[in-house]
Design a protein around this motif. Structure first.
Motif, PDB file in Angstrom:
ATOM      1  N   UNK A  41      41.275  53.616  32.755  1.00  0.00           N
ATOM      2  CA  UNK A  41      40.072  52.997  33.309  1.00  0.00           C
ATOM      3  C   UNK A  41      39.900  51.667  32.597  1.00  0.00           C
ATOM      4  N   UNK A  42      39.862  50.569  33.363  1.00  0.00           N
ATOM      5  CA  UNK A  42      39.736  49.226  32.809  1.00  0.00           C
ATOM      6  C   UNK A  42      38.409  48.625  33.229  1.00  0.00           C
ATOM      7  N   UNK A  43      37.723  47.978  32.277  1.00  0.00           N
ATOM      8  CA  UNK A  43      36.450  47.328  32.570  1.00  0.00           C
ATOM      9  C   UNK A  43      36.425  45.965  31.901  1.00  0.00           C
TER      10      UNK A  43
ATOM     11  N   UNK B 154      42.092  52.910  42.109  1.00  0.00           N
ATOM     12  CA  UNK B 154      40.706  52.700  42.537  1.00  0.00           C
ATOM     13  C   UNK B 154      40.178  51.430  41.906  1.00  0.00           C
ATOM     14  N   UNK B 155      39.184  50.818  42.557  1.00  0.00           N
ATOM     15  CA  UNK B 155      38.541  49.642  41.999  1.00  0.00           C
ATOM     16  C   UNK B 155      37.163  49.478  42.604  1.00  0.00           C
ATOM     17  N   UNK B 156      36.327  48.788  41.854  1.00  0.00           N
ATOM     18  CA  UNK B 156      35.011  48.388  42.336  1.00  0.00           C
ATOM     19  C   UNK B 156      34.625  47.121  41.591  1.00  0.00           C
ATOM     20  N   UNK B 157      34.348  46.062  42.343  1.00  0.00           N
ATOM     21  CA  UNK B 157      33.948  44.785  41.755  1.00  0.00           C
ATOM     22  C   UNK B 157      32.435  44.662  41.847  1.00  0.00           C
TER      23      UNK B 157
ATOM     24  N   UNK C 124      35.720  47.072  37.557  1.00  0.00           N
ATOM     25  CA  UNK C 124      36.281  48.373  37.185  1.00  0.00           C
ATOM     26  C   UNK C 124      37.583  48.587  37.935  1.00  0.00           C
ATOM     27  N   UNK C 125      38.595  49.063  37.233  1.00  0.00           N
ATOM     28  CA  UNK C 125      39.866  49.439  37.843  1.00  0.00           C
ATOM     29  C   UNK C 125      40.342  50.749  37.242  1.00  0.00           C
TER      30      UNK C 125
END
Length: 306
Positions: free
Chosen positions: A14-16, A53-56, A62-63
């Motif tokens: 999980x990348x932030x 998955x991702x959400x900008x 977030x990735x």
């Protein structure tokens, strides 16, 4: 001095990454969405990163990805630089785009952690009080039904990328991959697990909003807010930045993961002490990235071949 981090091929994270001073520079609109998708597609292809998955969000990204080749730092440097340069042009922004804190990198060591963190990424706009349901978010995102089978497309942003440079293809595509722990025949069951966890997290966000008397602002307002404004909601300072996650109710998985991290750090420091003493054949533990990449240090890769 920061703790050494193991960068092992095949790990899922999980990348932030957060925007400087919580400005809304990534506020969702057509140009920013195009930039984010194009940059991710080009960067993932360049470094062999599998995106799950991702959400900008307007203030952060977030990735959830798998680093197939063990080159995560290279990917992050390239990807975040593309976004920063493009954002500077699109927003006419002169200062830094990214917060001074390093990217949060959390290794997901169990399937339960993968399910929970993907749901967390998708539910982020709901938890932030922006939309009632994740599917309503107008920014770049992945829907549950797209997990492992969706494809994102974006034309080359015309703002700053040179069309004569062959690395900037006219159209970039990104196929969403299943996490490596999920077999294709179990893909639908995996999507159902994520959907159930997403529903749980959305319900929790709804209950908290009702308890606090807050209303969801809605997708339209999120798209219209000035990118130069800043988030004013309270944010805990000095919050913990975990190295790994195992998910809820995973028994001894947490202890096993912690022991692995501690063993890596002890082995790394032992080898680094030898290196600093002039022993250039010191052997660093598997997953050592910086010393190998920039100093040519020896790394014990025996466990990778096992």
């Amino acid at each position: 001095m920061s703790q050494p981090r193991q960068i092992a091929p095949g790990a899922t994270y999980l990348l932030t990454r957060r925007v400087m001073r919580r400005h809304f520079l990534l506020r969702p609109d057509a140009a920013i969405n195009q930039l984010l998708v194009y940059a991710l597609a080009v960067s993932a292809r360049r470094y062999g990163i599998e995106v799950h998955a991702l959400c900008a969000m307007s203030t952060h990204l977030h990735l959830v990805v798998t680093d197939v080749q063990g080159v995560l730092p290279r990917f992050l440097q390239f990807y975040h630089r593309l976004i920063a340069l493009g954002t500077k042009v699109l927003r006419q922004w002169e200062g830094p785009v990214w917060d001074h804190e390093a990217t949060s990198v959390v290794q997901l060591v169990t399937q339960a952690a993968v399910v929970e963190k993907i749901a967390y990424v998708l539910a982020n706009p709901v938890a932030a009080g922006l939309v009632r349901h994740a599917r309503e978010w107008p920014g770049v995102k992945v829907d549950v039904g797209d997990l492992g089978r969706g494809v994102l497309h974006a034309l080359r942003p015309s703002a700053y990328l040179n069309p004569k440079n062959p690395q900037w293809v006219e159209q970039a595509t990104l196929s969403l991959a299943l996490p490596p722990t999920i077999e294709q025949e179990n893909a639908e069951a995996f999507r159902l697990q994520v959907a159930a966890e997403l529903e749980r997290q959305e319900a929790q966000a709804h209950a908290e909003a009702e308890q606090q008397g807050r209303r969801f602002s809605g997708a339209e307002r999120a798209s219209e807010i000035s990118p130069y404004e800043r988030a004013t909601s309270r944010e805990e300072l000095g919050a913990r930045n975990p190295t790994f996650a195992v998910g809820r109710n995973q028994g001894d998985a947490w202890r096993t993961a912690k022991a692995a991290v501690c063993a890596f750090r002890i082995s790394y420091r032992t080898a680094l002490k030898q290196w600093c003493a002039g022993v250039r054949n010191a052997v660093f533990p598997v997953g050592t990235w910086w010393m190998r990449t920039f100093h040519g240090a020896r790394v014990n890769d025996a466990t990778l071949a096992a």
